[in-house]
Motif scaffolding. Structure first.
Motif, short mmCIF file in Angstrom:
data_model
loop_
_atom_site.label_atom_id
_atom_site.label_comp_id
_atom_site.label_asym_id
_atom_site.label_seq_id
_atom_site.Cartn_x
_atom_site.Cartn_y
_atom_site.Cartn_z
N VAL A 1 -95.26 -15.72 -49.67
CA VAL A 1 -95.95 -15.25 -48.47
C VAL A 1 -96.32 -13.79 -48.66
CG1 VAL A 1 -95.71 -14.84 -45.99
CG2 VAL A 1 -94.73 -16.90 -47.01
N ASP A 2 -95.40 -13.01 -49.19
CA ASP A 2 -95.58 -11.59 -49.41
C ASP A 2 -95.59 -11.34 -50.92
OD1 ASP A 2 -95.12 -8.84 -49.83
OD2 ASP A 2 -93.96 -8.65 -48.00
N PRO A 3 -96.56 -10.59 -51.45
CA PRO A 3 -96.61 -10.33 -52.89
C PRO A 3 -95.31 -9.74 -53.46
CG PRO A 3 -98.64 -9.60 -51.89
CD PRO A 3 -97.71 -10.00 -50.76
N ASN A 4 -94.54 -9.03 -52.62
CA ASN A 4 -93.28 -8.46 -53.11
C ASN A 4 -92.29 -9.54 -53.54
OD1 ASN A 4 -94.12 -5.81 -52.66
ND2 ASN A 4 -93.45 -5.87 -50.53
N GLU A 5 -92.45 -10.76 -53.02
CA GLU A 5 -91.56 -11.86 -53.37
C GLU A 5 -91.71 -12.30 -54.82
OE1 GLU A 5 -92.12 -15.18 -50.69
OE2 GLU A 5 -92.31 -13.84 -48.99
N ILE A 6 -92.86 -12.02 -55.43
CA ILE A 6 -93.12 -12.48 -56.80
C ILE A 6 -93.38 -11.32 -57.76
CG2 ILE A 6 -93.92 -14.78 -56.16
CD1 ILE A 6 -96.81 -13.67 -56.38
N GLU A 7 -93.08 -10.12 -57.30
CA GLU A 7 -93.30 -8.93 -58.13
C GLU A 7 -92.61 -9.02 -59.49
OE1 GLU A 7 -91.69 -4.61 -57.47
OE2 GLU A 7 -93.38 -4.96 -56.12
N ASP A 8 -91.39 -9.56 -59.51
CA ASP A 8 -90.64 -9.68 -60.77
C ASP A 8 -91.32 -10.63 -61.75
OD1 ASP A 8 -89.84 -11.73 -58.86
OD2 ASP A 8 -88.30 -12.31 -60.29
N ILE A 9 -92.03 -11.64 -61.25
CA ILE A 9 -92.74 -12.58 -62.12
C ILE A 9 -94.03 -11.96 -62.63
CG2 ILE A 9 -93.88 -14.84 -62.24
CD1 ILE A 9 -91.97 -15.77 -60.01
N LEU A 10 -94.71 -11.22 -61.78
CA LEU A 10 -96.03 -10.67 -62.15
C LEU A 10 -95.97 -9.37 -62.93
CD1 LEU A 10 -98.10 -11.37 -58.91
CD2 LEU A 10 -97.72 -12.84 -60.89
N GLN A 11 -94.82 -8.70 -62.93
CA GLN A 11 -94.76 -7.37 -63.55
C GLN A 11 -95.06 -7.39 -65.05
OE1 GLN A 11 -90.90 -5.76 -62.77
NE2 GLN A 11 -89.83 -7.21 -64.09
N GLU A 12 -94.91 -8.53 -65.71
CA GLU A 12 -95.22 -8.59 -67.13
C GLU A 12 -96.71 -8.81 -67.40
OE1 GLU A 12 -94.21 -13.18 -68.33
OE2 GLU A 12 -92.53 -11.82 -67.98
N GLU B 1 -103.25 -12.22 -55.98
CA GLU B 1 -103.61 -13.64 -55.93
C GLU B 1 -104.27 -14.09 -57.23
OE1 GLU B 1 -105.94 -14.58 -52.49
OE2 GLU B 1 -104.16 -14.72 -51.22
N VAL B 2 -105.13 -13.23 -57.80
CA VAL B 2 -105.80 -13.57 -59.06
C VAL B 2 -104.77 -13.67 -60.19
CG1 VAL B 2 -107.39 -12.66 -60.81
CG2 VAL B 2 -108.04 -12.62 -58.39
N VAL B 3 -103.87 -12.71 -60.26
CA VAL B 3 -102.84 -12.72 -61.31
C VAL B 3 -101.91 -13.92 -61.11
CG1 VAL B 3 -100.91 -11.46 -62.33
CG2 VAL B 3 -102.99 -10.24 -61.70
N ALA B 4 -101.53 -14.19 -59.87
CA ALA B 4 -100.66 -15.34 -59.58
C ALA B 4 -101.35 -16.65 -59.98
CB ALA B 4 -100.26 -15.35 -58.11
N ALA B 5 -102.65 -16.78 -59.68
CA ALA B 5 -103.38 -18.00 -60.05
C ALA B 5 -103.41 -18.18 -61.56
CB ALA B 5 -104.80 -17.94 -59.49
N ARG B 6 -103.64 -17.10 -62.28
CA ARG B 6 -103.64 -17.16 -63.75
C ARG B 6 -102.24 -17.50 -64.28
NH1 ARG B 6 -105.68 -18.40 -68.54
NH2 ARG B 6 -105.19 -16.89 -70.13
N LYS B 7 -101.21 -16.91 -63.69
CA LYS B 7 -99.83 -17.16 -64.10
C LYS B 7 -99.45 -18.61 -63.82
CE LYS B 7 -96.14 -15.29 -65.83
NZ LYS B 7 -96.11 -14.75 -67.17
N ILE B 8 -99.87 -19.16 -62.69
CA ILE B 8 -99.61 -20.56 -62.37
C ILE B 8 -100.22 -21.47 -63.44
CG2 ILE B 8 -100.26 -22.44 -60.77
CD1 ILE B 8 -99.84 -20.36 -58.48
#
Length: 175
Positions: A81-92, A43-50
């Motif tokens: 909903v599930d972190p696996n859905e955005i794994e490809d975006i967050l992996q970098e 969630e923290v990484v996703a918020a920063r990426k957003i």
């Protein structure tokens, strides 16, 4: 005093200085298995990426080729909903090392000798390839309490030196 996931997420976001990452110190999120520690970091990484993507989009014209790609990523990040859905975006920008189950080479690199020149280099594990272009990275060392002594030593080296083998993590690395 007990903390819930929202409190911990807020604490992590408030603890890290995204503008001056050199000021950051590693933080520890401690809790029983399965309570959502990895989810919090996602969630923290996703918020920063957003935030990063919104800044990029504000500087772009709608007609630029990358605009639609970034808009799609932004929508996925905002609606997962599930972190696996955005794994490809967050992996970098996110590296999760489950110390109990990962081979030590993923923490310290794979040694490769160059006998003609008399030295050894450490090859970068595949899980780090995605981080090469990153401006910032969050490293999550999971299952620290279950790691062997050698993995703890490698994790300590990672924390202190911000490198895995010969690969140096970006200055903007948060652990």
């Amino acid at each position: 005093m007990g903390y819930n996931i929202v409190n911990v997420r807020s604490s992590v976001l408030n603890k890290w200085d995204w503008e001056r990452p050199i000021n950051n110190v590693p933080i520890c999120v401690w809790g029983s298995p399965g309570i959502g520690k990895t989810w919090i970091i996602v969630e923290v990484v996703a918020a920063r990426k957003i935030q990063e993507i919104e800044e990029q989009l504000s500087k772009m014209s709608m007609h630029e080729s990358e605009y639609d790609i970034l808009k799609t990523k932004l929508n996925r990040l905002k609606s997962y909903v599930d972190p696996n859905e955005i794994e490809d975006i967050l992996q970098e920008n996110m590296l999760v090392l489950r110390l109990a189950e990962r081979p030590i080479e993923q923490i310290e690199g794979v040694p490769q000798g160059n006998f003609d020149r008399g030295f050894t280099r450490f090859l970068m594990p595949e899980n780090l390839v995605y981080l090469k272009k990153a401006k910032w990275v969050v490293v999550f060392l999971d299952e620290l309490d279950k790691a062997s002594a050698s993995k703890m030593a490698a994790a300590t080296h990672l924390i202190e030196n911000r490198c895995i083998g010969d690969f140096r993590l970006p200055v903007d690395t948060l652990i």
